[in-house]
Structure formats: C-alpha cells, structure tokens
Scaffold this active site. Structure first.
Site, PDB file in Angstrom:
ATOM      1  N   SER A 198     -42.764 -36.916  39.042  1.00 19.62           N
ATOM      2  CA  SER A 198     -42.247 -37.063  40.402  1.00 19.62           C
ATOM      3  C   SER A 198     -41.646 -38.420  40.734  1.00 19.62           C
ATOM      4  O   SER A 198     -41.085 -38.587  41.824  1.00 19.62           O
ATOM      5  CB  SER A 198     -43.348 -36.723  41.417  1.00 19.62           C
ATOM      6  OG  SER A 198     -43.577 -35.333  41.413  1.00 19.62           O
ATOM      7  N   GLY A 256     -46.019 -40.055  39.103  1.00 25.05           N
ATOM      8  CA  GLY A 256     -45.610 -38.754  38.620  1.00 25.05           C
ATOM      9  C   GLY A 256     -46.684 -38.091  37.791  1.00 25.05           C
ATOM     10  O   GLY A 256     -47.461 -38.765  37.108  1.00 25.05           O
ATOM     11  N   TYR A 286     -46.680 -32.256  50.893  1.00 25.45           N
ATOM     12  CA  TYR A 286     -45.896 -32.449  49.664  1.00 25.45           C
ATOM     13  C   TYR A 286     -45.386 -31.116  49.142  1.00 25.45           C
ATOM     14  O   TYR A 286     -46.148 -30.166  48.956  1.00 25.45           O
ATOM     15  CB  TYR A 286     -46.800 -33.104  48.628  1.00 25.45           C
ATOM     16  CG  TYR A 286     -46.099 -33.730  47.458  1.00 25.45           C
ATOM     17  CD1 TYR A 286     -45.422 -34.936  47.590  1.00 25.45           C
ATOM     18  CD2 TYR A 286     -46.144 -33.137  46.193  1.00 25.45           C
ATOM     19  CE1 TYR A 286     -44.809 -35.531  46.508  1.00 25.45           C
ATOM     20  CE2 TYR A 286     -45.538 -33.729  45.103  1.00 25.45           C
ATOM     21  CZ  TYR A 286     -44.862 -34.932  45.267  1.00 25.45           C
ATOM     22  OH  TYR A 286     -44.261 -35.521  44.189  1.00 25.45           O
ATOM     23  N   SER A 287     -44.077 -31.032  48.895  1.00 28.45           N
ATOM     24  CA  SER A 287     -43.499 -29.807  48.352  1.00 28.45           C
ATOM     25  C   SER A 287     -42.313 -30.147  47.456  1.00 28.45           C
ATOM     26  O   SER A 287     -41.326 -30.737  47.908  1.00 28.45           O
ATOM     27  CB  SER A 287     -43.034 -28.881  49.476  1.00 28.45           C
ATOM     28  OG  SER A 287     -42.350 -27.752  48.938  1.00 28.45           O
ATOM     29  N   ASN A 288     -42.412 -29.762  46.197  1.00 27.30           N
ATOM     30  CA  ASN A 288     -41.319 -30.006  45.255  1.00 27.30           C
ATOM     31  C   ASN A 288     -40.035 -29.287  45.661  1.00 27.30           C
ATOM     32  O   ASN A 288     -38.936 -29.714  45.295  1.00 27.30           O
ATOM     33  CB  ASN A 288     -41.750 -29.562  43.856  1.00 27.30           C
ATOM     34  CG  ASN A 288     -42.811 -30.467  43.271  1.00 27.30           C
ATOM     35  OD1 ASN A 288     -42.562 -31.604  42.923  1.00 27.30           O
ATOM     36  ND2 ASN A 288     -44.036 -29.958  43.177  1.00 27.30           N
TER      37      ASN A 288
END
Length: 355
Positions: free
Chosen positions: A73, A310, A166-168
């Site tokens: 990330s 990440g 949090y959301s990819n």
C-alpha cells in the site's frame, strides 16, 4: 582530551549499540520472522543499510542489502501524488465527483459516483466497500475494472463523507481516473512523473504477467497463522493490488520518495498542503491520521512522521520521514499474524527516527 574533542560524532555513534540492528535481530530471533532489512537516511543525506535473518530459507542465502520487496500500500502514496499533480495542472478537481471522469461506472446499493468526490477516494471517506475482502485464492491477472465490479456487488459501508474506513477500491478508482484524464497507463504516468523525476533506480510498477522481482531480493513467505509452516510466495501476479498495492521498490528508494515528497519536490505547495490535511485513522494505530494517500503517526520522542506502509503476502513494510528530514523504512519477509509482532516492527521505526 584534544583527541576526544576532535573525534567526529559518528565515532561515538558507532561505539553505542545500534538500536536499529538490535531491533531487526529481535524480530528474527525472538519473533521468528525469516528476514528483516532496513535503510535509515540521516538528515545530511547519508544512508545506512541493515539486514538480519536469512534471505532464502531453502538455500540459506544471505539477505541482500537494500534488496527489492513488494511495497503493497505504499503504492497508494504514489497514486495520490500523480492525482494531486494533475489537480495542480487543472486536469482533475479534488472536489469533483467520480462521475465527472468515470461516468456511470460507480453504481451499487447505496453507492453513486455522482455523490463521491476524488478527495473522498484519496482520504478513504467514500464509503466504498473494500474489494480485497472478496478476493478468492485464485492467483491470476485481474483487470482494474474487475476489481471495482467486485466491490460494487456489495452495499456501501456508509454515506460518502460520513466516516473514515480503509478501502483499496478507492485507489483503484483513483488510478482509473488518472488513466482517463491522461490517456496513458498509470504505470507510465508514475514512471515519468515520480520514478524518473527523482531518480528512484530500484522502483517499478510490474507489467502485466510479471510475477518476478527483478533485482536482488529476499524471498517472501506466507503464514496462515502463528506457528503454521512458511510458504514461499515471492513470485506472484500482483495485479489484484494495482493502484492500491502493486509496486516493487527498496527501503532506500522509499526513503528518497517520502523525503522528496515532504520537501515539496513532487507537489506544488497547495497540493502538498491538501495531502497533509488529515482525519483520524486509528486503523494505523493510536494517534494516527490519514491525509490524501499519506499517514501521520506520533513519535515517542514528540512530533510525528509521515509515510504509509504496506502489507502484501510475503512482505510487510513500515517507515516514513520526520519534519526534520530523517527517514527510515523497514521490511520483513512475512506478514506478521501477531499484532504484538507488528507493534514491534513499528517500534523499530520509532526507535530509528528518534535516535
């Protein structure tokens, strides 16, 4: 006495036990991580590299100094920089809606791209569900649109702007906006605008089908739970991470990137100020705050540091840069399944930045 007075400060530092090396050794010997590696950039630009453990459990090979790893990330910060550069160029509006650039794409239960802004994507306040929660174990190539569609099969987590989560999915959409606005692949824009611009010689966005890591690297391992056997997952198709987590880099390149970013070498002052405007994000730990693709975390020695971190099967990375310009990045070669171990990884970051 004269000799002592003239001795360089580094001589005294070398005589003291090195807290970074001690921290990495403990992660390997006490916590059982296969390998740990770190790079520390001093305020004067000097870089120190550290390793501990074994780079390849099958062969016993050493950990390559400053080896490449999958940075997960941390990719989000690169994506956010490209978006904010385009904001500075007047090509994207932070408070424009997703539908302005991707008309009709973002629709679902409680989800409407006409009411979600670019800022909300970058700050994780969109309410969009996280597609990685629904990925199968099928290791293959994923098209970015496929990842978005996976998320849109599920209802919104909350109304846009109501909360932080949090959301990819947010960053896959941000990457698609970059491609729509520029007419070029996201990887090309990152390479031109960031990687080549500041000389990140060991950083790249893997091409479609590229499951390898190009340069010397420690092997990455996956562990289902504490005590479970370690499985080598170094070679994998990382496309499921795309703009949210696909990149490969080194600790020293990440130090250079975050240092250049905070020093204003990648963004105009107005866009850097927007990036550093934060909301609470306890997901990253007590006192953590999330800006636009960047995290601020408190230091034990007062003040904060800025970075991201990440997590990807095989590798966990943590680090950042202080306001004074000291930078550190640490990588370990398995995702810790124990929260206490993860806190110790972050503790090494804190100790290195507070030295």
């Amino acid at each position: 006495m004269t000799m002592g007075a003239l001795a360089p400060p580094a001589a005294f530092a070398a005589a003291r036990p090195d807290t970074v090396q001690q921290g990495l050794n403990a992660l390997v010997h006490s916590d059982g991580l296969p390998a740990a590696l770190a790079s520390v950039k001093e305020r004067d630009g000097r870089m120190r590299h550290y390793t501990a453990g074994v780079g390849d459990l099958a062969t016993g090979a050493k950990v390559p100094k400053d080896g490449q790893v999958r940075i997960g990330s941390n990719t989000k910060t690169f994506t956010a920089v490209v978006v904010l550069q385009l904001v500075g160029e007047g090509k994207i509006g932070l408070d424009a809606t997703v539908d302005t650039y991707l008309p009709g794409l973002v629709r679902g239960e409680g989800i409407d791209g006409r009411h979600i802004t670019v800022r909300q994507l970058l700050q994780h306040t969109s309410g969009l569900p996280n597609y990685t929660k629904y990925l199968s174990d099928d290791v293959r190539y994923y098209d970015p649109r496929e990842l978005v569609d996976m998320a849109l099969q599920h209802k919104a987590d909350f109304a846009p702007g109501a909360k932080w989560k949090y959301s990819n999915t947010n960053y896959v959409l941000a990457g698609l906006i970059v491609q729509k606005v520029t007419g070029r692949p996201l990887a090309e824009e990152m390479d031109r605008r960031i990687i080549k611009h500041i000389g990140l010689r060991h950083t790249y966005f893997p091409a479609r089908g590229d499951a390898t890591i190009r340069e010397p690297h420690p092997q990455g391992y996956y562990q289902d739970s504490a005590g479970a056997p370690l499985r080598d997952v170094t070679e994998m198709d990382p496309s499921w991470g795309w703009a949210a987590g696909q990149m490969i880099s080194t600790n020293s390149d990440l130090n250079r990137f975050f240092t250049a970013l905070l020093a204003g070498r990648l963004l105009p002052a107005a866009q850097l100020a927007q990036m550093r405007t934060t909301v609470p994000a306890e997901y990253f730990g007590s006192g953590a705050r999330y800006g636009l693709g960047i995290v601020s975390k408190p230091l034990s020695c007062d003040g904060v540091y800025w970075g991201h971190g990440g997590s990807l099967p095989g590798y966990e990375t943590r680090g950042g840069v202080t306001e004074g310009g000291r930078a550190v990045n640490i990588a370990v070669t398995v995702q810790p399944t124990d929260e206490a171990v993860m806190k110790r990884v972050e503790g090494v970051v804190d100790a290195a930045l507070c030295r």
